[in-house]
Each structure stands twice: as C-alpha cells, then as structure tokens.
Design an enzyme around this catalytic site. Sequence first.
Site, PDB file in Angstrom:
ATOM      1  CG  ASP A 177      76.421  19.668  24.087  1.00  0.00           C
ATOM      2  OD1 ASP A 177      75.450  20.572  22.951  1.00  0.00           O
ATOM      3  OD2 ASP A 177      75.695  18.979  25.345  1.00  0.00           O
TER       4      ASP A 177
ATOM      5  CG  ASP B 170      73.737  23.166  28.294  1.00  0.00           C
ATOM      6  OD1 ASP B 170      74.505  24.390  29.468  1.00  0.00           O
ATOM      7  OD2 ASP B 170      72.089  23.955  28.073  1.00  0.00           O
TER       8      ASP B 170
END
Length: 254
Positions: free
Chosen positions: A19, A21
Amino acid sequence: MTSSNWSDREFPDTICLFDVDGTLTPARREITESTRKMLSDLRKKCVIGFVGGSDLAKQKEQLGNNALDMFDFCFSENGLTAFRLGQELPKNSFLQYLGEDRYTELVNFCLRYIADLELPQKRGTFIEFRQGMVNVSPIGRNCSQEERNNYETFDLEHKIREKFVAALQKEFAGMGLKFSIGGQISFDVFPEGWDKTYCLKHIENEGFTKIHFFGDKTFKGGNDWEIYEHSDTIGHAVKNPEETEAIVKDLFKI
C-alpha cells in the site's frame, strides 16, 4: 514456473506488494530516502510492486516521478490502471460498469449528504472521479495538511465516514458496490471485486508462490482488508513506513 524476467532476483517466485499511504509514505506525503533505499535493496531479493486507490499522478507525487522505474508492478486505482516493468496493461472503467444514470444518482446522493453534514471545516473537491472508482471526502480533498489531521481526529470521534458509508450501503443495496474507508479524509466507492485484490489478476500467471502484502488499513472496512485477508497473500499489518521497513528488513535480511 517463474517468469524469466525475474531470474535476476534471489527469490524470483516471491513478490512484495505495498500500500502507499501510511505504509510506504506518511499519508499524502513524500517517500523518505530511507524507505526508498529499502525498496531498492528489496528489489534485488524479490519482485516488488505498489497498489493504491489513488491515480498514478497522485502516487507519483508521493513516490516520485520515477515510480514506474522503482517498481516491477505499479497498480493505480487498485489495479484498474496497471504497469508491468513500465508497460501499461489493459484498463477497466467504473463508469462503464455503472452506467451514466446510476453514476449520477450516486453522485447526487453524496453531494446532498455532504451538504447536510455539520463539520468544523469544508473545503473543495468532495467527489473525485477516477478510472476504477469514486473517492468521496466529506471535508473535501482541497484541505491543507493541518486540516487533514484535524479532520481525521474529528472523524474518529464522530464516525462521519462510517455513518456515511452505512447510509450509502442502505441506499444503493443490490447495486454491486463496495465502500472502503482509507487514508485520513475519504472513502472509495467501487464495484464488488474491484478492491485491492483486483491487482492480483495481473500477476496470477507470473508464477509467484509467495505474495506478501503490507498495509496499514487492514481492519475490516479498511481499504487494505480484502487483500490482507486474501487466501493468496501473506498479510502484514503496519502502522507506518518505519514499521514497514523494519518488517521487510527482518524478513529478507537486508
């Protein structure tokens, strides 16, 4: 069989997906040199990729303009826009799936709901149309970093996004849509199956026997939940980029 493209890696049958963020970068901020070096070292060990809900332009703001060169696989908008070794793969479209009339109905409901919300601040860009989804932000994506941080605290206390999602689930039941809370200020709306697990379609014929996934929103309802829990992945829940680095370094001895 492993792809001949990965024969230069120590573990050519292994891929690490990250991922963006909260995992590789602080939310909506730039990657650090420490994390960048970790990725470079890891790429000598195995295949690496990122997967996020944002479009590629926003991901480049965080990962750098050379993001396509830093990773073997780049999955924007959960893989609806995808690159393998810098080459774009076939796309899909949320608007094509939903149709103009139902899309307009969804947007109108969201705008009316936001208009009635009592928040400390409201800014602009409450709905952002993307290739594979719609991103909805009660405060608006044009808010400053300080306003983001303040909203996140307010949202956790008052469950603004959680209640918003519940209202959408009730209003649009049976339409085949999913709602996923992510980042500090927004949530995503997309067709069922178009969460982050969508990106796995692009690597299913690559011969990987181990697919590691690292994410910070791995709780049920978070936008990392589905891929974190998927039977084909080995999920790693992290709180920040520093923890991501620590886990990777321990796993791969780098």
